[in-house]
Design a protein around this motif. Structure first.
Motif, PDB file in Angstrom:
ATOM      1  N   ALA A   1       0.425  -3.790   5.951  1.00  0.00           N
ATOM      2  CA  ALA A   1       0.133  -5.110   6.505  1.00  0.00           C
ATOM      3  C   ALA A   1      -0.037  -4.968   8.001  1.00  0.00           C
ATOM      4  CB  ALA A   1       1.252  -6.098   6.187  1.00  0.00           C
TER       5      ALA A   1
ATOM      6  N   GLY B   1      -5.354  -0.688   8.228  1.00  0.00           N
ATOM      7  CA  GLY B   1      -5.028  -0.866   6.819  1.00  0.00           C
ATOM      8  C   GLY B   1      -5.114   0.433   6.031  1.00  0.00           C
TER       9      GLY B   1
ATOM     10  N   GLU C   1       9.306  -2.620   9.553  1.00  0.00           N
ATOM     11  CA  GLU C   1       8.433  -3.372  10.462  1.00  0.00           C
ATOM     12  C   GLU C   1       8.533  -2.743  11.845  1.00  0.00           C
ATOM     13  OE1 GLU C   1       8.025  -7.844  12.474  1.00  0.00           O
ATOM     14  OE2 GLU C   1       9.756  -7.332  11.233  1.00  0.00           O
TER      15      GLU C   1
END
Length: 322
Positions: free
Chosen positions: A70, A76, A100
């Protein structure tokens, strides 16, 4: 997502295999599916409560290799790798199925390495690069003495120094692991004992080393200073067995020695990305080799991985995600 987490500090048995919400990346951040992550001695120390800035509960882990799932379109599906002194400490780390990180932290994984190999690089090569290139400024034709050549950082220093055209003298209690890059790359090995300084002087025509990279520190600090030639550079990254040291200040300033401290934990995952990109280019160009992976564990057996590192396993320990 599945993850390893500790809610209190202690031995590896405080680690729990848990279900946590998969992070939703904030603006300017991306989500990486972790494919493999290594366990470093600093990860073990982190779980034990060694670092005052770590707040539990926390997912530990500094090094990773994975895939962007993401984020911006241009990233990507990209295979990426990284490390940082913030992830696993002040923010959740890499011993989980997803992490993240800031967009600025992205660096493409070397195509020549598997995810397990790539996950074994981060901390060791970044602190090696910091001390060898940024502070030590090793150049072609110089001699570098590496104290702790048998360890992960020492082996990385040897590779980086050789790629820059330097002569490498390895110093340690025991010789590098057979088959490791360090074992093949060093030009000479000197045991770490009371005769180390004399032996290094013999190997350098009485001058000493241009650069001394001391990956042991503490009990080895005075030896490190004694190996440096006039106006030589000494890099310290640790304080094994002895936090406070003494040395002859007159000898130090007469020799005009330059002393540097290098701490990769000060570099967040975004700060480390430019170094990781430069290191990736070195791997893809064939200048560097991945270290020996001594053991691989699935995420649910992370405790075993931590215990292996705590016991002093020679070679890298990697957690591979399902």
């Amino acid at each position: 997502m599945k993850a390893i987490q500790f809610k209190s500090f202690g031995k590896p048995d405080v680690l729990e295999f848990v279900d946590l919400p998969t992070p939703v990346p904030a603006a300017g951040h991306v989500l990486v599916q972790v494919k493999a992550a290594s366990v470093n001695p600093s990860d073990v120390k982190n779980v034990s409560g060694h670092f005052e800035h770590t707040v539990a509960p926390r997912v530990p882990g500094r090094d990773f290799s994975g895939v962007v799932v993401a984020g911006p379109d241009e990233w990507g599906g990209a295979e990426v790798w990284g490390t940082g002194g913030d992830i696993g400490f002040t923010r959740d780390g890499t011993h989980a199925e997803f992490i993240e990180i800031p967009l600025a932290a992205l660096a493409r994984k070397p195509a020549t390495l598997s995810h397990a190999e790539a996950a074994s690089i981060g901390v060791n090569f970044v602190v090696a690069w910091l001390g060898t290139v940024d502070y030590g400024r090793v150049t072609k034709g110089e001699t570098i003495a590496v104290i702790g050549i048998s360890g992960g950082v020492g082996g990385a220093v040897a590779q980086i120094a050789k790629a820059r055209g330097a002569r490498v003298i390895g110093v340690a209690r025991e010789e590098p692991l057979a088959g490791s890059p360090a074992a093949r790359l060093i030009d000479a090995f000197v045991p770490l004992d009371e005769h180390t300084a004399a032996r290094v002087r013999e190997l350098t025509d009485g001058a000493g080393a241009d650069v001394v990279y001391d990956a042991v520190g503490g009990v080895a600090f005075e030896t490190a200073l004694s190996l440096a030639k006039r106006r030589g550079r000494v890099v310290e990254i640790s304080a094994t067995g002895k936090r406070r040291v003494e040395f002859d200040l007159i000898d130090f300033y007469h020799n005009e020695t330059q002393l540097f401290g290098a701490d990769s934990a000060k570099l967040g995952v975004a700060d480390s990305a430019p170094m990781m990109q430069a290191i990736a280019e070195g791997f893809d160009a064939g200048h560097f080799e991945a270290p020996v992976i001594a053991a691989r564990f699935p995420l649910e057996r992370a405790r075993d991985a931590y215990e292996a590192v705590a016991a002093g396993t020679r070679g890298r320990v990697v957690i591979e995600m399902a």
